[in-house]
Design a protein around this motif. Structure first.
Motif, short mmCIF file in Angstrom:
data_model
loop_
_atom_site.label_atom_id
_atom_site.label_comp_id
_atom_site.label_asym_id
_atom_site.label_seq_id
_atom_site.Cartn_x
_atom_site.Cartn_y
_atom_site.Cartn_z
N ASP A 101 0.83 -1.21 0.00
CA ASP A 101 0.00 0.00 0.00
C ASP A 101 0.86 1.26 0.00
O ASP A 101 0.57 2.23 -0.71
CB ASP A 101 -0.94 0.01 1.21
N ILE A 102 1.92 1.25 0.80
CA ILE A 102 2.82 2.40 0.85
C ILE A 102 3.52 2.57 -0.49
O ILE A 102 3.67 3.69 -1.00
CB ILE A 102 3.84 2.24 2.00
N LEU A 103 3.95 1.45 -1.09
CA LEU A 103 4.60 1.51 -2.39
C LEU A 103 3.67 2.08 -3.46
O LEU A 103 4.07 2.94 -4.24
CB LEU A 103 5.08 0.10 -2.81
N ASN A 104 2.43 1.62 -3.47
CA ASN A 104 1.44 2.15 -4.42
C ASN A 104 1.21 3.65 -4.21
O ASN A 104 1.09 4.41 -5.18
CB ASN A 104 0.12 1.40 -4.30
N GLU A 105 1.16 4.05 -2.97
CA GLU A 105 0.95 5.47 -2.66
C GLU A 105 2.15 6.31 -3.12
O GLU A 105 1.96 7.39 -3.69
CB GLU A 105 0.74 5.63 -1.15
N ARG A 106 3.35 5.82 -2.88
CA ARG A 106 4.55 6.57 -3.31
C ARG A 106 4.59 6.68 -4.83
O ARG A 106 4.97 7.72 -5.38
CB ARG A 106 5.81 5.88 -2.80
N TYR A 107 4.19 5.63 -5.53
CA TYR A 107 4.18 5.67 -6.99
C TYR A 107 3.11 6.65 -7.49
O TYR A 107 3.33 7.41 -8.43
CB TYR A 107 3.93 4.27 -7.55
N ALA A 108 1.96 6.63 -6.84
CA ALA A 108 0.88 7.53 -7.25
C ALA A 108 1.25 8.99 -7.01
O ALA A 108 0.86 9.87 -7.78
CB ALA A 108 -0.40 7.19 -6.48
N LYS A 109 2.02 9.26 -5.98
CA LYS A 109 2.44 10.63 -5.69
C LYS A 109 3.58 11.09 -6.59
O LYS A 109 3.91 12.26 -6.63
CB LYS A 109 2.90 10.75 -4.23
N GLY A 110 4.21 10.13 -7.28
CA GLY A 110 5.32 10.46 -8.16
C GLY A 110 6.66 10.50 -7.46
O GLY A 110 7.63 11.02 -8.00
N GLU A 111 6.74 9.94 -6.27
CA GLU A 111 7.99 9.92 -5.52
C GLU A 111 8.99 8.93 -6.11
O GLU A 111 10.19 9.09 -5.96
CB GLU A 111 7.73 9.58 -4.05
N ILE A 112 8.48 7.87 -6.75
CA ILE A 112 9.35 6.88 -7.39
C ILE A 112 8.89 6.69 -8.84
O ILE A 112 7.72 6.90 -9.17
CB ILE A 112 9.34 5.53 -6.64
N ASN A 113 9.82 6.28 -9.70
CA ASN A 113 9.47 6.07 -11.10
C ASN A 113 8.95 4.65 -11.32
O ASN A 113 8.95 3.82 -10.41
CB ASN A 113 10.65 6.39 -12.02
N GLU A 114 8.56 4.36 -12.57
CA GLU A 114 7.94 3.07 -12.87
C GLU A 114 8.92 1.91 -12.71
O GLU A 114 8.57 0.84 -12.22
CB GLU A 114 7.39 3.08 -14.30
N GLU A 115 10.18 2.13 -13.08
CA GLU A 115 11.18 1.07 -12.96
C GLU A 115 11.41 0.70 -11.49
O GLU A 115 11.44 -0.48 -11.13
CB GLU A 115 12.50 1.54 -13.60
N GLU A 116 11.56 1.71 -10.66
CA GLU A 116 11.76 1.47 -9.22
C GLU A 116 10.53 0.79 -8.61
O GLU A 116 10.64 -0.12 -7.79
CB GLU A 116 12.04 2.81 -8.53
N TYR A 117 9.35 1.24 -9.04
CA TYR A 117 8.10 0.65 -8.56
C TYR A 117 8.03 -0.84 -8.93
O TYR A 117 7.70 -1.68 -8.08
CB TYR A 117 6.91 1.41 -9.16
N SER A 118 8.35 -1.17 -10.16
CA SER A 118 8.29 -2.56 -10.62
C SER A 118 9.27 -3.44 -9.85
O SER A 118 8.93 -4.57 -9.44
CB SER A 118 8.61 -2.65 -12.10
N LYS A 119 10.48 -2.97 -9.63
CA LYS A 119 11.48 -3.75 -8.89
C LYS A 119 11.00 -4.04 -7.46
O LYS A 119 11.07 -5.17 -6.98
CB LYS A 119 12.81 -3.00 -8.83
N LYS A 120 10.55 -2.99 -6.81
CA LYS A 120 10.12 -3.17 -5.41
C LYS A 120 8.87 -4.02 -5.31
O LYS A 120 8.71 -4.79 -4.36
CB LYS A 120 9.92 -1.80 -4.77
N LYS A 121 8.00 -3.91 -6.28
CA LYS A 121 6.78 -4.72 -6.25
C LYS A 121 7.10 -6.19 -6.43
O LYS A 121 6.51 -7.05 -5.77
CB LYS A 121 5.81 -4.24 -7.34
N THR A 122 8.04 -6.52 -7.32
CA THR A 122 8.41 -7.93 -7.49
C THR A 122 9.08 -8.48 -6.23
O THR A 122 8.87 -9.63 -5.85
CB THR A 122 9.35 -8.12 -8.71
N ILE A 123 9.87 -7.65 -5.56
CA ILE A 123 10.51 -8.08 -4.30
C ILE A 123 9.43 -8.38 -3.25
O ILE A 123 9.49 -9.40 -2.57
CB ILE A 123 11.50 -7.03 -3.80
N LEU A 124 8.45 -7.50 -3.14
CA LEU A 124 7.38 -7.70 -2.16
C LEU A 124 6.52 -8.90 -2.51
O LEU A 124 6.07 -9.63 -1.63
CB LEU A 124 6.53 -6.44 -2.05
#
Length: 82
Positions: free
Chosen positions: A55-78
């Motif tokens: 949920d925090i990761l999705n929120e950070r991505y929605a706010k634009g704090e992280i880019n799509e590549e960083e989001y994808s990496k962290k989501k696969t780890i989770l």
């Protein structure tokens, strides 16, 4: 006749009073158990830490704090932790 003695009629009121106290104690324990269950159910720690992290990761991505590549990496780890 036997029931009267068991409940305390033959021995004063001690037996019946003891039986009723035990029944009252069981009701009290059930009430305490229910209160603790409800408190645990409503606490924020009842949610899985993985779901909270996602949920925090999705929120950070929605706010634009992280880019799509960083989001994808962290989501696969989770998702591997599940």
């Amino acid at each position: 006749m036997y029931c009267n003695r068991f409940l305390g009629s033959g021995y004063g009121t001690g037996g019946g009073m003891f039986l009723m106290m035990g029944f009252g104690f069981l009701i009290f324990l059930a009430f305490v158990f229910l209160v603790f269950k409800l408190m645990k159910f409503n606490s924020p720690s009842s949610f899985s830490s993985d779901n909270l992290a996602l949920d925090i990761l999705n929120e950070r991505y929605a706010k634009g704090e992280i880019n799509e590549e960083e989001y994808s990496k962290k989501k696969t780890i989770l998702s591997r932790k599940n």
